[in-house]
Scaffold this motif. Structure first.
Motif: not given
Length: 371
Positions: A193, A160-161, A157, A98
Motif C-alpha cells: 500500500f 493509504t490516503d 485504506v 483494499g
C-alpha cells in the motif's frame, strides 16, 4: 487467556509458517508478471489477446492471492485445519476492500486466535464433528469478514490516503529529503500500500506537459523514476546478499532469494517479502538499500516516463548509465548491510532445540520409551 498470550509470543513462528506457504505463490505470480512485461512491453494489460496480456494477467491473479494465502496459513499454524477456510475467505475480503497484504496478516492472527478459543468450548461428543467442520469456520468467517469490511479495511485504506496526501504536500524543494521519504515509504511494505500511495503522486503529475518539450514536466519524470526504483531494489538486495554470504541463509531462503533476483529485474518487489518477513536484518537491508538507491537516483537528475521499475523502465529513461549506477549503489549498500549484520541462519534456533532434545545415552543410562 493464556492461549492468546501464547499466540502472540510465537507471532514470528506463525508468520514464518505462513510465509513458507506463500513463497511458491509469490514466485509463480511474480515470474508470470515479469514474463508478461518481457513479451508484452511496459503495458501488457492494454493488449488483450496477446501472450504478454495472458502471462501478466496470470501473474496478477497469483499475486492477488497473497492476502488470502498468508491469512489462511498463519491461521492454520495457530489453530490447525478449522482455521484454513475462514482464513482464505477473510484474506480475500482484505484484498478486495483494499487492506491488502497487511490486512491478510491481521486476518490470519484474528482467525487463528478465535478458532483456537472456540475449539476450547466443550460440546457434546455427537456434536463435535459438526462444531469443528461447520460451526467454527462459518461463524469466524462471517464475523471476521464483517470486521475487515467495516473497520480494519477502511482504517488501512484511510492510512493509504493520508500517506498520499502527506507525500503530495511535501513539494519538491528538497529532492534529497523527498528521496529519503520515497525510499522509506516505498520499501517499508515491499511493494504494497505505501508503494502504491507514492506511485499516485508522480502519475498524477505526468499529465502536466512541458510546452518546450511536449513531454511531462521533468520533476514528474524524476519522481516517477524514484518511485519505480523502490520496486526494483529490495529483491535484488536479497539476491546479492544470498550470494555474498550464503552461510547465513537456509536452503529455502537461498531458493527464494535466487527467484527474487529474477523478479527484481522486472521490479516485482513482492519477491523480497518471504525473506524480509523471516529476518529483521534482511528487512532493514531492503529498506536501507532502497533509500540509498533512491537518493542516488535523485542526485543524477534522471527521470522516466515509463511507470515500471527494473529493465522495462529503461525504455523511457532520460539517463540510462546514471540510473543503472544509482541502482547498483542501492543494491550494494543494502546487501552489504545484510552481510555485515546477519550472523546466523533462521533455522539455528530450531536446530538447537532439536539438539537439546536428543540425548546420547551412555552405559547405565535409562531410556524412557513411554510416549
Amino acid at each position: 487467556m493464556s492461549e492468546v498470550v501464547e499466540v502472540f509470543k510465537n507471532a514470528k513462528k506463525h508468520i514464518l509458517a505462513g510465509v513458507s506457504y506463500l513463497i511458491p505463490v509469490v514466485v509463480v505470480g511474480g515470474i508470470c508478471c515479469g514474463l508478461g512485461v518481457a513479451f508484452g512491453g511496459t503495458a501488457p494489460w492494454e493488449a488483450p489477446g496477446t501472450i504478454g496480456y495472458f502471462m501478466f494477467t496470470l501473474g496478477k491473479y497469483g499475486l492477488n492471492l497473497m492476502p488470502a494465502v498468508i491469512a489462511a496459513y498463519i491461521a492454520y499454524s495457530i489453530a490447525d485445519k478449522p482455521a484454513i477456510a475462514p482464513g482464505l475467505i477473510i484474506g480475500q475480503v482484505a484484498q478486495d476492500c483494499g487492506a491488502g497484504f497487511l490486512g491478510g496478516i491481521l486476518a490470519g492472527f484474528f482467525v487463528g486466535t478465535v478458532v483456537l478459543l472456540m475449539k476450547k468450548v466443550k460440546v457434546d461428543k455427537s456434536f463435535s464433528a459438526l462444531w469443528s467442520i461447520i460451526v467454527i469456520p462459518t461463524v469466524v468467517a462471517m464475523v471476521g469478514a464483517f470486521l475487515m469490511q467495516i473497520t480494519v479495511g477502511p482504517l488501512i485504506v484511510a492510512f493509504t490516503d493520508w500517506l498520499t496526501v502527506f507525500v503530495g504536500g511535501m513539494g519538491t524543494s528538497s529532492m534529497i529529503i523527498l528521496a529519503v521519504v520515497f525510499g522509506f515509504f516505498g520499501s517499508i511494505d515491499l511493494g504494497l500500500f505505501g508503494n502504491k500511495a507514492l506511485g499516485a503522486i508522480p502519475l498524477a503529475m505526468l499529465s502536466t506537459i512541458d510546452p518546450a518539450t511536449g513531454m511531462p514536466v521533468m520533476v514528474a519524470q524524476r519522481l516517477l523514476l524514484m518511485g519505480c526504483t523502490t520496486c526494483a531494489i529490495p529483491p535484488l538486495v536479497c539476491c546479492l546478499a544470498r550470494y555474498l554470504k550464503p552461510a547465513v541463509f537456509t536452503d529455502e531462503e537461498k531458493e527464494a532469494a535466487t527467484a527474487a533476483g529474477f523478479l527484481g529485474i522486472f521490479a516485482i518487489t513482492e519477491g523480497a517479502i518471504p525473506l524480509a518477513l523471516s529476518d529483521k536484518i534482511v528487512y532493514a537491508g531492503c529498506i536501507i538499500g532502497t533509500i540509498a538507491g533512491v537518493v542516488a537516483v535523485s542526485l543524477t537528475g534522471a527521470g522516466s516516463i515509463v511507470n515500471w521499475g527494473g529493465l522495462p523502465n529503461l525504455a523511457g529513461n532520460t539517463n540510462i548509465p546514471a540510473t543503472l549506477l544509482a541502482w547498483a549503489i542501492g543494491i550494494a549498500v543494502g546487501a552489504m548491510f545484510i552481510v555485515l549484520f546477519k550472523k546466523t541462519r533462521n533455522d539455528g534456533g530450531q536446530k538447537a532445540d532439536v539438539a537439546a532434545e536428543v540425548k546420547i545415552t551412555q552405559k547405565g543410562d535409562e531410556v524412557d520409551l513411554d510416549f
